[in-house]
Scaffold this motif. Structure first.
Motif, PDB file in Angstrom:
ATOM      1  N   ALA A 277       9.283  48.072  -2.329  1.00  9.96           N
ATOM      2  CA  ALA A 277       8.391  49.102  -2.880  1.00  9.96           C
ATOM      3  C   ALA A 277       8.401  50.357  -2.013  1.00  9.96           C
ATOM      4  CB  ALA A 277       6.967  48.547  -3.009  1.00  9.96           C
ATOM      5  N   SER A 278       8.383  50.173  -0.713  1.00  7.84           N
ATOM      6  CA  SER A 278       8.417  51.338   0.197  1.00  7.84           C
ATOM      7  C   SER A 278       9.718  52.105   0.057  1.00  7.84           C
ATOM      8  CB  SER A 278       8.237  50.873   1.640  1.00  7.84           C
ATOM      9  OG  SER A 278       6.973  50.271   1.835  1.00  7.84           O
ATOM     10  N   ALA A 279      10.840  51.372   0.032  1.00  7.59           N
ATOM     11  CA  ALA A 279      12.141  52.043  -0.049  1.00  7.59           C
ATOM     12  C   ALA A 279      12.317  52.760  -1.390  1.00  7.59           C
ATOM     13  CB  ALA A 279      13.247  51.020   0.156  1.00  7.59           C
ATOM     14  N   LEU A 280      11.885  52.121  -2.457  1.00  7.11           N
ATOM     15  CA  LEU A 280      12.026  52.753  -3.772  1.00  7.11           C
ATOM     16  C   LEU A 280      11.126  53.978  -3.896  1.00  7.11           C
ATOM     17  CD1 LEU A 280      12.218  49.631  -6.103  1.00  7.11           C
ATOM     18  CD2 LEU A 280      14.019  51.335  -5.746  1.00  7.11           C
ATOM     19  N   ARG A 281       9.872  53.868  -3.418  1.00 13.11           N
ATOM     20  CA  ARG A 281       8.975  55.016  -3.525  1.00 13.11           C
ATOM     21  C   ARG A 281       9.507  56.196  -2.724  1.00 13.11           C
ATOM     22  NH1 ARG A 281       2.689  54.996  -1.688  1.00 13.11           N
ATOM     23  NH2 ARG A 281       3.662  55.285   0.349  1.00 13.11           N
ATOM     24  N   ARG A 282      10.055  55.911  -1.555  1.00 14.10           N
ATOM     25  CA  ARG A 282      10.619  56.977  -0.734  1.00 14.10           C
ATOM     26  C   ARG A 282      11.768  57.661  -1.479  1.00 14.10           C
ATOM     27  NH1 ARG A 282      12.602  54.011   3.024  1.00 14.10           N
ATOM     28  NH2 ARG A 282      10.513  53.605   3.838  1.00 14.10           N
ATOM     29  N   ALA A 283      12.614  56.838  -2.132  1.00 19.75           N
ATOM     30  CA  ALA A 283      13.747  57.406  -2.865  1.00 19.75           C
ATOM     31  C   ALA A 283      13.277  58.217  -4.069  1.00 19.75           C
ATOM     32  CB  ALA A 283      14.675  56.280  -3.312  1.00 19.75           C
ATOM     33  N   PHE A 284      12.285  57.700  -4.791  1.00 22.92           N
ATOM     34  CA  PHE A 284      11.813  58.399  -5.993  1.00 22.92           C
ATOM     35  C   PHE A 284      11.164  59.735  -5.641  1.00 22.92           C
ATOM     36  CE2 PHE A 284      11.230  54.003  -8.085  1.00 22.92           C
ATOM     37  CZ  PHE A 284      12.549  54.019  -8.525  1.00 22.92           C
ATOM     38  N   TYR A 285      10.314  59.737  -4.623  1.00 25.46           N
ATOM     39  CA  TYR A 285       9.664  61.001  -4.247  1.00 25.46           C
ATOM     40  C   TYR A 285      10.665  61.996  -3.690  1.00 25.46           C
ATOM     41  CZ  TYR A 285       4.834  59.789  -5.226  1.00 25.46           C
ATOM     42  OH  TYR A 285       3.661  59.485  -5.873  1.00 25.46           O
ATOM     43  N   GLY A 286      11.661  61.497  -2.955  1.00 25.11           N
ATOM     44  CA  GLY A 286      12.711  62.395  -2.490  1.00 25.11           C
ATOM     45  C   GLY A 286      13.505  62.981  -3.644  1.00 25.11           C
ATOM     46  N   PHE A 287      13.742  62.147  -4.664  1.00 31.60           N
ATOM     47  CA  PHE A 287      14.450  62.588  -5.863  1.00 31.60           C
ATOM     48  C   PHE A 287      13.692  63.718  -6.547  1.00 31.60           C
ATOM     49  CE2 PHE A 287      16.560  61.770 -10.001  1.00 31.60           C
ATOM     50  CZ  PHE A 287      17.860  61.577  -9.556  1.00 31.60           C
ATOM     51  N   LEU A 288      12.347  63.640  -6.529  1.00 31.99           N
ATOM     52  CA  LEU A 288      11.499  64.627  -7.175  1.00 31.99           C
ATOM     53  C   LEU A 288      11.123  65.796  -6.261  1.00 31.99           C
ATOM     54  CD1 LEU A 288       9.092  62.104  -8.944  1.00 31.99           C
ATOM     55  CD2 LEU A 288      10.815  63.519 -10.063  1.00 31.99           C
ATOM     56  N   ALA A 289      11.563  65.719  -5.006  1.00 31.54           N
ATOM     57  CA  ALA A 289      11.223  66.755  -4.024  1.00 31.54           C
ATOM     58  C   ALA A 289       9.718  66.924  -3.902  1.00 31.54           C
ATOM     59  CB  ALA A 289      11.894  68.085  -4.393  1.00 31.54           C
ATOM     60  N   LEU A 290       9.009  65.781  -3.843  1.00 30.96           N
ATOM     61  CA  LEU A 290       7.560  65.769  -3.687  1.00 30.96           C
ATOM     62  C   LEU A 290       7.189  64.988  -2.432  1.00 30.96           C
ATOM     63  CD1 LEU A 290       6.425  65.005  -7.358  1.00 30.96           C
ATOM     64  CD2 LEU A 290       6.215  67.182  -6.145  1.00 30.96           C
ATOM     65  N   PRO A 291       6.059  65.342  -1.802  1.00 34.77           N
ATOM     66  CA  PRO A 291       5.641  64.593  -0.619  1.00 34.77           C
ATOM     67  C   PRO A 291       5.183  63.184  -1.010  1.00 34.77           C
ATOM     68  CG  PRO A 291       3.970  66.198  -1.218  1.00 34.77           C
ATOM     69  CD  PRO A 291       5.161  66.486  -2.086  1.00 34.77           C
ATOM     70  N   GLU A 292       5.588  62.201  -0.231  1.00 30.62           N
ATOM     71  CA  GLU A 292       5.228  60.811  -0.516  1.00 30.62           C
ATOM     72  C   GLU A 292       3.783  60.557  -0.112  1.00 30.62           C
ATOM     73  OE1 GLU A 292       6.831  56.288   0.558  1.00 30.62           O
ATOM     74  OE2 GLU A 292       7.809  58.066   1.416  1.00 30.62           O
ATOM     75  N   PRO A 293       3.014  59.779  -0.871  1.00 28.06           N
ATOM     76  CA  PRO A 293       1.636  59.452  -0.487  1.00 28.06           C
ATOM     77  C   PRO A 293       1.602  58.751   0.872  1.00 28.06           C
ATOM     78  CG  PRO A 293       2.031  58.860  -2.780  1.00 28.06           C
ATOM     79  CD  PRO A 293       3.362  59.229  -2.197  1.00 28.06           C
ATOM     80  N   THR A 294       0.490  58.915   1.559  1.00 32.80           N
ATOM     81  CA  THR A 294       0.370  58.309   2.885  1.00 32.80           C
ATOM     82  C   THR A 294      -0.057  56.846   2.815  1.00 32.80           C
ATOM     83  OG1 THR A 294      -1.918  59.109   3.017  1.00 32.80           O
ATOM     84  CG2 THR A 294      -0.186  60.520   3.948  1.00 32.80           C
TER      85      THR A 294
END
Length: 463
Positions: A277-294
């Motif tokens: 879940a952590s790795a996928l969320r990091r990839a998805f937010y990077g894909f969208l150029a958005l800051p990842e939730p803390t």
């Protein structure tokens, strides 16, 4: 961004296969060598490259093994590769504490063995190779000790149509099969299982990954990518022998799984266990150029509420009752809507038929020794129309053809059937009615019933 829809990338593309290696036993280790370059479905140039350019901006992989395979097949796609583990495996691991709840959804008591049958799609699948296996399991496994459930690939459901699936499995459903719908619930069914019988589909692979004893009923080795988690499953899992008794094979599978038999399968399924879940969320937010939730990402357990298997109440049983001494009887039931193999129980035991009054098969209810009714209103008509019927049961009473109501105060039809079958076996063995004990213990599955036999009052004969 593309992701695999199964347990990683495990199958070779069709039309480019190595020679069939046959149904060898895994312990022999005699695999034929690879011949030529094989393209893996989803991880080859034909799937990733168009007009000389890599199409996806991100290729999500569950394991480093797939990264190495991608490097060999499409090296220019490595810059798009993201090793992110397996979210399905992680959720199943998080759901393990809910196992008893999932078993309850299948109506399986703690002392029952849940046997899950998993079939992918196509002619090499479990159902494609052995379409009678589910019915044979239901016919031969004592119903009060076993629950049989089935998970079929959505392609099977919707290539043939749900109505056709229900028609093919109609006898099995009448015999107590729990048929898991195609959309959701299979992960819960796997976690509820004590033994899984499967093939080369992803559900079977996940079952092994979460430690379930797993037997393979079909496994076309020529279609499985070398070095993958499913390839390792094919090397280590025991094959189901379709001609032999099932319970000893289950016992062997349980014993082998307890030794960590599928540890390497699990290791090849994910390089990031618990962290997908952590790795996928990091990839998805990077894909969208958005800051990842803390806050930490959620890994929710699977809900038991969506495990809603199709099933029907069993209305016809083969029953065997064995007396141990004069005060204790053991009753075993098998559904009569399905046929056992020759030389296997219940064909090999002294048995009788117990059938519900309105069962649609005349050949069954016409030969029943015990008939199940909703209430006592139809008792006389039942005895008059059915000369083979010796006893009638409801949810509360057992009625003998000549003696009338002989047992009262029972809690359900299962108890009534057990008591009636014990009485029938006693009388069929040539023992007299008067020799029946006033009180006895009847065992059925994991339950036991204290039975008090009613003695009809017979007035004294005049002198």
């Amino acid at each position: 961004m593309i992701l695999s829809h199964g347990i990683g990338y495990t199958k070779y593309s069709t039309g480019n296969r190595k020679p069939e290696t046959g149904n060898r036993k895994p312990e022999t280790g005699n695999r034929k060598p690879e011949t030529g370059n094989r393209s893996v479905y989803g991880l080859s140039r034909e799937w990733l490259v168009r007009d000389g350019a890599v199409v996806p901006r991100a290729v999500v992989l569950s394991h480093d093994e797939q990264y190495a395979r991608l490097a060999d097949a499409v090296p220019e796609a490595l810059s798009s590769a993201v090793v992110a583990g397996d979210p399905c495996f992680d959720r199943m691991a998080a759901s393990e504490p809910r196992r008893r709840t999932y078993r309850s959804a299948l109506d399986a008591d703690d002392d029952m063995m849940v046997v899950l049958v998993s079939s992918t799609w196509g002619p090499h699948s479990l159902l494609g190779r052995n379409p009678n296996l589910i019915s044979q399991l239901l016919a031969e496994l004592p119903s009060d000790r076993h629950v049989v459930a089935a998970v079929l690939h959505p392609n099977t459901w919707f290539a043939h149509g749900p109505a056709q699936i229900r028609l093919w499995l109609g006898d099995c459903l009448r015999a107590g099969l729990r048929l898991v719908p195609p959309a959701e619930g299979w992960q819960q069914a796997v976690l509820a299982a004590d033994v899984v019988i499967g093939d080369f589909g992803a559900v079977t692979g996940y079952a092994a990954c979460v430690g379930r004893p797993t037997l393979l009923a079909s496994f076309p080795e020529d279609q499985i990518a070398n070095g993958s988690a499913m390839d390792e499953l094919g090397r280590t899992a025991r094959r189901l022998d379709p001609a032999s008794a099932f319970p000893p094979q289950f016992d062997a599978a349980v014993a082998e799984a307890a030794t960590g038999q599928f540890t390497k399968v699990r290791e090849l399924a994910t390089s990031l266990p618990g962290s997908s879940a952590s790795a996928l969320r990091r990839a998805f937010y990077g894909f969208l150029a958005l800051p990842e939730p803390t806050r930490a990402p959620l890994v929710p357990p699977y809900s038991a509420d969506v495990l809603l298997p199709e099933r029907m109440p069993v209305a016809a049983w083969w029953v065997a009752a064995q007396w141990h001494g004069d005060h204790e009887a053991e009753v075993t039931r098998w559904p009569a809507d399905v046929d056992a193999r020759d030389e296997h129980a219940p064909n090999t035991t002294d048995r009788h038929l117990v059938v519900e009054q309105t069962h649609p098969r005349r050949d069954l209810h016409g030969n029943a020794a015990v008939v199940m009714l909703r209430d006592l209103h139809d008792v006389d008509e039942t005895f008059a129309r059915r000369p083979t019927c010796s006893l009638v049961v409801t949810g509360k009473e057992v009625v003998h053809r000549d003696k009338g109501v002989v047992v009262q105060g029972l809690s359900d039809v299962d108890e009534s059937v057990a008591c009636a079958s014990a009485i029938y076996a006693w009388l069929s063995a040539g023992r007299t009615w008067d020799a029946l004990p006033d009180k006895g213990l009847v065992r059925i599955g994991g339950h036991q019933i204290e039975v008090a036999l009613s003695r009809p009052h017979v007035p004294p004969r005049p002198t």
